[in-house]
Design a protein around this motif. Sequence first.
Motif, short mmCIF file in Angstrom:
data_model
loop_
_atom_site.label_atom_id
_atom_site.label_comp_id
_atom_site.label_asym_id
_atom_site.label_seq_id
_atom_site.Cartn_x
_atom_site.Cartn_y
_atom_site.Cartn_z
N GLU A 39 -13.07 16.68 -2.90
CA GLU A 39 -11.81 17.35 -2.62
C GLU A 39 -10.96 16.51 -1.68
OE1 GLU A 39 -12.57 21.11 -0.71
OE2 GLU A 39 -13.67 20.20 0.97
N LEU A 40 -9.64 16.64 -1.84
CA LEU A 40 -8.71 15.94 -0.98
C LEU A 40 -8.65 16.62 0.37
CD1 LEU A 40 -6.49 13.79 -0.53
CD2 LEU A 40 -4.87 15.44 -1.51
N VAL A 41 -8.90 15.89 1.42
CA VAL A 41 -8.86 16.42 2.78
C VAL A 41 -7.46 16.24 3.38
CG1 VAL A 41 -9.80 16.23 5.11
CG2 VAL A 41 -11.31 15.96 3.12
N ALA A 42 -6.93 15.05 3.27
CA ALA A 42 -5.63 14.75 3.84
C ALA A 42 -5.06 13.51 3.18
CB ALA A 42 -5.72 14.54 5.35
N SER A 43 -3.74 13.45 3.10
CA SER A 43 -3.08 12.28 2.55
C SER A 43 -1.84 11.96 3.36
CB SER A 43 -2.71 12.48 1.08
OG SER A 43 -1.77 13.53 0.95
N ILE A 44 -1.39 10.70 3.26
CA ILE A 44 -0.21 10.26 3.99
C ILE A 44 0.52 9.24 3.13
CG2 ILE A 44 -1.55 8.52 5.27
CD1 ILE A 44 0.36 9.06 7.65
N ILE A 99 0.85 -1.18 0.00
CA ILE A 99 0.00 0.00 0.00
C ILE A 99 0.89 1.23 0.00
CG2 ILE A 99 -1.84 1.26 1.16
CD1 ILE A 99 -2.68 -1.33 2.50
N TYR A 100 0.71 2.08 -0.95
CA TYR A 100 1.50 3.30 -1.04
C TYR A 100 0.77 4.43 -0.35
CZ TYR A 100 4.19 0.50 -4.34
OH TYR A 100 4.93 -0.51 -4.92
N ALA A 101 0.52 5.52 -1.02
CA ALA A 101 -0.17 6.65 -0.38
C ALA A 101 -1.62 6.28 -0.05
CB ALA A 101 -0.15 7.87 -1.29
N MET A 102 -2.09 6.84 1.06
CA MET A 102 -3.50 6.69 1.48
C MET A 102 -4.03 8.08 1.77
SD MET A 102 -3.21 3.37 3.98
CE MET A 102 -4.87 2.73 3.67
N GLY A 103 -5.33 8.22 1.65
CA GLY A 103 -5.88 9.56 1.89
C GLY A 103 -7.37 9.54 2.12
N TRP A 104 -7.86 10.70 2.49
CA TRP A 104 -9.29 10.91 2.69
C TRP A 104 -9.75 12.07 1.81
CZ3 TRP A 104 -12.35 7.74 5.53
CH2 TRP A 104 -11.72 6.87 6.42
N TYR A 105 -10.84 11.84 1.10
CA TYR A 105 -11.50 12.86 0.31
C TYR A 105 -12.89 13.09 0.90
CZ TYR A 105 -8.05 12.33 -3.48
OH TYR A 105 -6.90 12.30 -4.23
N ARG A 106 -13.50 14.20 0.51
CA ARG A 106 -14.88 14.42 0.91
C ARG A 106 -15.64 15.11 -0.21
NH1 ARG A 106 -14.02 19.08 5.61
NH2 ARG A 106 -13.55 20.82 4.19
N GLN A 107 -16.95 14.88 -0.19
CA GLN A 107 -17.81 15.50 -1.18
C GLN A 107 -19.12 15.90 -0.53
OE1 GLN A 107 -18.56 13.14 -4.71
NE2 GLN A 107 -19.03 14.98 -5.90
N ALA A 108 -19.38 17.20 -0.55
CA ALA A 108 -20.64 17.73 -0.05
C ALA A 108 -21.60 17.88 -1.23
CB ALA A 108 -20.41 19.07 0.63
N PRO A 109 -22.90 17.89 -0.96
CA PRO A 109 -23.88 18.03 -2.06
C PRO A 109 -23.61 19.28 -2.89
CG PRO A 109 -24.99 17.40 -0.04
CD PRO A 109 -23.56 17.69 0.33
N GLY A 110 -23.56 19.10 -4.21
CA GLY A 110 -23.33 20.22 -5.10
C GLY A 110 -21.88 20.62 -5.26
N ASN A 111 -21.00 19.95 -4.54
CA ASN A 111 -19.57 20.30 -4.60
C ASN A 111 -18.77 19.17 -5.25
OD1 ASN A 111 -20.29 22.57 -3.22
ND2 ASN A 111 -19.15 22.08 -1.37
N GLN A 112 -17.59 19.54 -5.72
CA GLN A 112 -16.69 18.51 -6.24
C GLN A 112 -16.01 17.79 -5.08
OE1 GLN A 112 -13.98 20.58 -8.91
NE2 GLN A 112 -15.33 20.22 -10.64
#
Length: 120
Positions: free
Chosen positions: A46-51, A31-44
């Motif tokens: 987006e990357l929240v955090a990565s490690i 496993i290389y990079a891991m991360g968290w994204y989020r998407q709110a209604p009507g929004n694209q």
Amino acid sequence: QVQLVESGGGLVQPGGSLRLSCAASGSLLSIYAMGWYRQAPGNQRELVASITSGGATNYLDSVKGRFTISRDNAKRTVYLQMSSLKPEDTAVYYCNADIAVETMIPDDYWGQGTQVTVSS
């Protein structure tokens, strides 16, 4: 078959905290990079955090100082500790990871998403 399974979302009041977890299951090489994204209604999305696999981190400016990403390589798990939550953090949060399965060239994997709602 490799899967990313998330847990930890829910409803929290403004100023509260939540911890998201995402574990990789199945047969894999690395496993290389891991991360968290989020998407709110009507929004694209987006990357929240990565490690990275070495522990280097990167954060969205609006969550710096409030969110912390970490990983446990032995457990194949990435975490997102979220504190001082704001209503604008409300979104579906997705786990993402670059995973080498059959060769050392990684593929992109996504979790199913977990809802985080910040509201009084």
